[in-house]
Design an enzyme around this catalytic site. Sequence first.
Site, PDB file in Angstrom:
ATOM      1  N   CYS A  79      -1.903   1.135 -28.187  1.00 54.03           N
ATOM      2  CA  CYS A  79      -0.837   0.240 -28.615  1.00 54.03           C
ATOM      3  C   CYS A  79      -1.413  -1.033 -29.238  1.00 54.03           C
ATOM      4  O   CYS A  79      -2.019  -0.966 -30.290  1.00 54.03           O
ATOM      5  CB  CYS A  79       0.098  -0.033 -27.432  1.00 54.03           C
ATOM      6  SG  CYS A  79       1.659  -0.701 -27.963  1.00 54.03           S
ATOM      7  N   HIS A 167       1.778   5.296 -25.648  1.00 53.69           N
ATOM      8  CA  HIS A 167       1.150   5.040 -24.342  1.00 53.69           C
ATOM      9  C   HIS A 167       0.824   6.348 -23.615  1.00 53.69           C
ATOM     10  O   HIS A 167       1.720   7.003 -23.094  1.00 53.69           O
ATOM     11  CB  HIS A 167       2.097   4.211 -23.467  1.00 53.69           C
ATOM     12  CG  HIS A 167       2.200   2.791 -23.924  1.00 53.69           C
ATOM     13  ND1 HIS A 167       1.347   1.807 -23.477  1.00 53.69           N
ATOM     14  CD2 HIS A 167       3.029   2.198 -24.812  1.00 53.69           C
ATOM     15  CE1 HIS A 167       1.645   0.667 -24.075  1.00 53.69           C
ATOM     16  NE2 HIS A 167       2.669   0.878 -24.883  1.00 53.69           N
ATOM     17  N   GLU A 169      -0.581   6.639 -20.792  1.00 55.73           N
ATOM     18  CA  GLU A 169      -0.622   6.462 -19.343  1.00 55.73           C
ATOM     19  C   GLU A 169       0.742   6.647 -18.667  1.00 55.73           C
ATOM     20  O   GLU A 169       0.806   6.794 -17.458  1.00 55.73           O
ATOM     21  CB  GLU A 169      -1.204   5.074 -18.998  1.00 55.73           C
ATOM     22  CG  GLU A 169      -0.343   3.863 -19.402  1.00 55.73           C
ATOM     23  CD  GLU A 169      -0.491   3.455 -20.869  1.00 55.73           C
ATOM     24  OE1 GLU A 169      -1.009   4.259 -21.658  1.00 55.73           O
ATOM     25  OE2 GLU A 169      -0.058   2.345 -21.220  1.00 55.73           O
ATOM     26  N   SER A 221      -4.215  -5.077  11.586  1.00 58.98           N
ATOM     27  CA  SER A 221      -2.773  -5.326  11.617  1.00 58.98           C
ATOM     28  C   SER A 221      -2.015  -4.078  12.053  1.00 58.98           C
ATOM     29  O   SER A 221      -0.811  -4.123  12.260  1.00 58.98           O
ATOM     30  CB  SER A 221      -2.306  -5.713  10.212  1.00 58.98           C
ATOM     31  OG  SER A 221      -2.408  -4.575   9.363  1.00 58.98           O
ATOM     32  N   GLY A 222      -2.714  -2.964  12.158  1.00 59.08           N
ATOM     33  CA  GLY A 222      -2.016  -1.704  12.424  1.00 59.08           C
ATOM     34  C   GLY A 222      -1.700  -0.981  11.122  1.00 59.08           C
ATOM     35  O   GLY A 222      -1.319   0.171  11.120  1.00 59.08           O
ATOM     36  N   GLY A 223      -1.848  -1.685   9.992  1.00 61.26           N
ATOM     37  CA  GLY A 223      -1.534  -1.091   8.694  1.00 61.26           C
ATOM     38  C   GLY A 223      -2.698  -0.276   8.140  1.00 61.26           C
ATOM     39  O   GLY A 223      -3.788  -0.251   8.716  1.00 61.26           O
ATOM     40  N   VAL A 224      -2.429   0.358   7.007  1.00 57.98           N
ATOM     41  CA  VAL A 224      -3.408   1.282   6.422  1.00 57.98           C
ATOM     42  C   VAL A 224      -4.677   0.541   5.964  1.00 57.98           C
ATOM     43  O   VAL A 224      -5.790   0.948   6.287  1.00 57.98           O
ATOM     44  CB  VAL A 224      -2.787   2.001   5.193  1.00 57.98           C
ATOM     45  CG1 VAL A 224      -3.771   2.957   4.575  1.00 57.98           C
ATOM     46  CG2 VAL A 224      -1.520   2.731   5.589  1.00 57.98           C
ATOM     47  N   ASP A 225      -4.488  -0.551   5.213  1.00 60.01           N
ATOM     48  CA  ASP A 225      -5.649  -1.177   4.572  1.00 60.01           C
ATOM     49  C   ASP A 225      -6.661  -1.719   5.587  1.00 60.01           C
ATOM     50  O   ASP A 225      -7.855  -1.452   5.479  1.00 60.01           O
ATOM     51  CB  ASP A 225      -5.203  -2.330   3.648  1.00 60.01           C
ATOM     52  CG  ASP A 225      -4.202  -1.863   2.611  1.00 60.01           C
ATOM     53  OD1 ASP A 225      -4.113  -0.639   2.383  1.00 60.01           O
ATOM     54  OD2 ASP A 225      -3.501  -2.718   2.034  1.00 60.01           O
ATOM     55  N   SER A 226      -6.170  -2.494   6.564  1.00 59.96           N
ATOM     56  CA  SER A 226      -7.137  -3.072   7.504  1.00 59.96           C
ATOM     57  C   SER A 226      -7.777  -1.968   8.346  1.00 59.96           C
ATOM     58  O   SER A 226      -8.956  -2.053   8.701  1.00 59.96           O
ATOM     59  CB  SER A 226      -6.502  -4.156   8.376  1.00 59.96           C
ATOM     60  OG  SER A 226      -5.503  -3.623   9.208  1.00 59.96           O
ATOM     61  N   SER A 227      -7.026  -0.901   8.636  1.00 59.30           N
ATOM     62  CA  SER A 227      -7.595   0.181   9.454  1.00 59.30           C
ATOM     63  C   SER A 227      -8.709   0.901   8.698  1.00 59.30           C
ATOM     64  O   SER A 227      -9.778   1.161   9.253  1.00 59.30           O
ATOM     65  CB  SER A 227      -6.522   1.208   9.829  1.00 59.30           C
ATOM     66  OG  SER A 227      -5.437   0.569  10.447  1.00 59.30           O
TER      67      SER A 227
END
Length: 509
Positions: A79, A167, A169, A221-227
Amino acid sequence: MTEKILILDFGSQYTQLIARRVRELNVYCEIHPYNHIPEIDSNVKGVILSGSPCSVRDSGAPDIDLDRVNHGSPVLGVCYGAQLIAHKLGGEVMRSEMREYGRANLSKVDTHYELLKEIEIDSQVWMSHADTISRLPEELELIASTPTVEAAAFKHKEKDIWGIQFHPEVTHTKQGQEILRNFVVHICGCSQDWTPDIFVESTINELKEQLGNDKVVLGLSGGVDSSVAAILIHQAIGKNLHCIFVDNGLLRKNEFEDVLASYEGMGLNVKGVDAKEQFYSALVGLSEPEAKRKAIGKIFIDVFDQESHKIEDVKWLGQGTIYPDVIESVSVKGPSATIKSHHNVGGLPDYMKLKVVEPLKALFKDEVRRVGRSLQIDEKILGRHPFPGPGLGIRILGEITKEKVRILQEVDHIFIDGLKKHDLYGDVWQALAVLLPVQSVGVMGDERTYENVVALRSVSSVDGMTADFSHLPYEFLGHISSEIINRVKGVNRVVYDISSKPPSTIEWE
Ligand code: XMP
């Protein structure tokens, strides 16, 4: 070092999407602002120039040194990127008479060219631009057209420089992924070996080297990223990783105990800290959402700081920062200084002079999940819905009391558990319950009641930026509503939130 594709960002809303598509081909790529191009060394196999809200005809329009980026690596302009190439080589870019927006079909495709191998005539593509290339310069040759856009794709006659005005993508471009594959695999020669397993192996080696015998502290935190971040660091340095999991009294029912047990089960060196009372007392008298957020954030930092000081000689702070946190503020106006402001270290008190280690900072959310699977982290943790840092604190509208927390925990538990039992949990992006500061009249047995109203909210979304309410079956909602009213003392009415975002937000506060 891994081979990579560089994506130079001119500010298009689709730039991140290009990166995701390239990574889906198991090719590592990085987004950089067009005005902060890193060194183009031998690991860089190719360069993609993104779209932009700007026009190449504007004075001060984003520009680059094409010879520099094309030095040794093929270039694909998408583009605006394509228009910029044509403009710089002496072609003509004009405002399009019709705004070229939406679906179109290729009416001419020259499949002799590697970029368009196996692309079918009539293949649907997605256009989104106000400008158009009205005349290609001498050095470029036309390789694809649509009925309204003649220069839909071009190639430089001598150099490895390509351009497409549509585009590739977005999913509306039906063979977009083939075009990107043709570019990164066949033209750039990438070997497609960037997989979650390879990421895990190389990241663990890098972390070992970076951290040596140093200690790291990390807030879970119990969340995905920190785990996932914790497990990666743990695999590199074992017990030198000290995790802290704070109970702020605003978690879901049984969450603290359950999550702590599963972290311990994964072998993490984790300390659970019961700080409920500190949070509750800081919240007394606060009912304004931002005031509650600030109070909760402040106490969290105090507790975390206190606990981390108990670990002797800790040198690093581990964080689950992911790629969108780092690149969010890349814009056409943005030099790298502004990138930092979105960086996930805002909560760090000045006097905690720790170095930051962020093993996930190059990954998108779905990639973090795939890495988590490669690390064999429990699906129960990887599949969890997002949960805000201030927790139930922003789902109890108005002032927070222990009794209100108890009521909301019970309601939320029935709702979430019901979604799981009815196999709906994995279909929705996020589900939650909100305790309203409203009482309504009801009747139970022969008695008149005057009790709380709760709202249930469930949304489908890709990234939380926009969302639609989930079309949960009425039978399910009816069943959950009677469960809540029959079992939770203090609630006599349940409503379902059918607002979309925008204009509403996902949370109520
Ligand atoms: P909204 O309500 O803005 O939420 O549509 C979008 C996503 O962000 C989460 N959220 C938060 N997360 N601290 C967080 O860590 C917060 O203060 C906060 N507010 C909203 C929300 O749960 C949703 O996933």
